[in-house]
Design an enzyme around this catalytic site. Sequence first.
Site, PDB file in Angstrom:
ATOM      1  N   ARG A  96      45.663   1.350  13.041  1.00  0.00           N
ATOM      2  CA  ARG A  96      46.616   1.816  14.061  1.00  0.00           C
ATOM      3  C   ARG A  96      47.811   2.509  13.398  1.00  0.00           C
ATOM      4  NH1 ARG A  96      48.865  -2.697  17.037  1.00  0.00           N
ATOM      5  NH2 ARG A  96      49.716  -1.224  18.513  1.00  0.00           N
ATOM      6  N   LYS A 127      59.305  -2.036  19.287  1.00  0.00           N
ATOM      7  CA  LYS A 127      59.671  -1.204  20.448  1.00  0.00           C
ATOM      8  C   LYS A 127      59.630  -2.001  21.749  1.00  0.00           C
ATOM      9  CE  LYS A 127      56.502   2.018  19.885  1.00  0.00           C
ATOM     10  NZ  LYS A 127      55.812   1.458  18.716  1.00  0.00           N
ATOM     11  N   ARG A 164      52.722  11.002  22.156  1.00  0.00           N
ATOM     12  CA  ARG A 164      52.087  10.638  20.886  1.00  0.00           C
ATOM     13  C   ARG A 164      51.792  11.859  20.021  1.00  0.00           C
ATOM     14  NH1 ARG A 164      49.926   5.302  20.890  1.00  0.00           N
ATOM     15  NH2 ARG A 164      49.924   4.387  22.947  1.00  0.00           N
ATOM     16  N   ARG A 210      52.200 -12.977  10.146  1.00  0.00           N
ATOM     17  CA  ARG A 210      52.112 -13.427  11.540  1.00  0.00           C
ATOM     18  C   ARG A 210      50.696 -13.950  11.830  1.00  0.00           C
ATOM     19  NH1 ARG A 210      54.902  -9.364  15.717  1.00  0.00           N
ATOM     20  NH2 ARG A 210      52.869  -8.411  15.956  1.00  0.00           N
TER      21      ARG A 210
END
Length: 200
Positions: free
Chosen positions: A150, A13, A88, A127
Amino acid sequence: MRLILLGPPGAGKGTQAARLVQKYGIPQLSTGDMLRAAVAAGTPIGLKARDVMESGGLVSDEIVVGIIADRIGEPDARNGFILDGFPRTVKQAEALDAMLAAKGLKLDAAIELTVDAGKLVDRIVNRAAEARAAGQPVRKDDDPDVFKSRLAAYEHDTAAVTPVYRRLGLLRGVDGMAPIDAVTAAIDAVLKDVAAASAS
């Protein structure tokens, strides 16, 4: 162009919002940044937020929506904005909608970057491994355990927002697993459709 970007953490995003800012000249609004700016500026709603934050509480939806209301009244947001990371929850989506309606405004689209959760976790694990191999610190958000929690929080709360925008006919899905430039092109196509529909 008034947009919401939806999608789990790690979906890209932030990258896409930065490109939209450049292309359309509209600001990306992050609730965290706006909150800090309102507190620093000592605005009435910023002072309210500061009191809550100093007492260790969570800033209410009413305060956050008030801060967004103030921010979108500024000159750079006259032609629109990109909301990233808000709403949210369903309650926040309803509060945002009511606030915009009171200003005679409405959203043009809610763009959801759809992803495969399993592949997203793999992407973050890779990553983190690449950062370690290069002798760089692993970003806190790239810690696989932190990331999984998360993602679970997103699936629990924010995923419930998607059906709200689907019902309103505003939801547009884009494959967030595609290469970055392909995602940008898909978002551009969506926005051309939205602009054409609102012009007709």
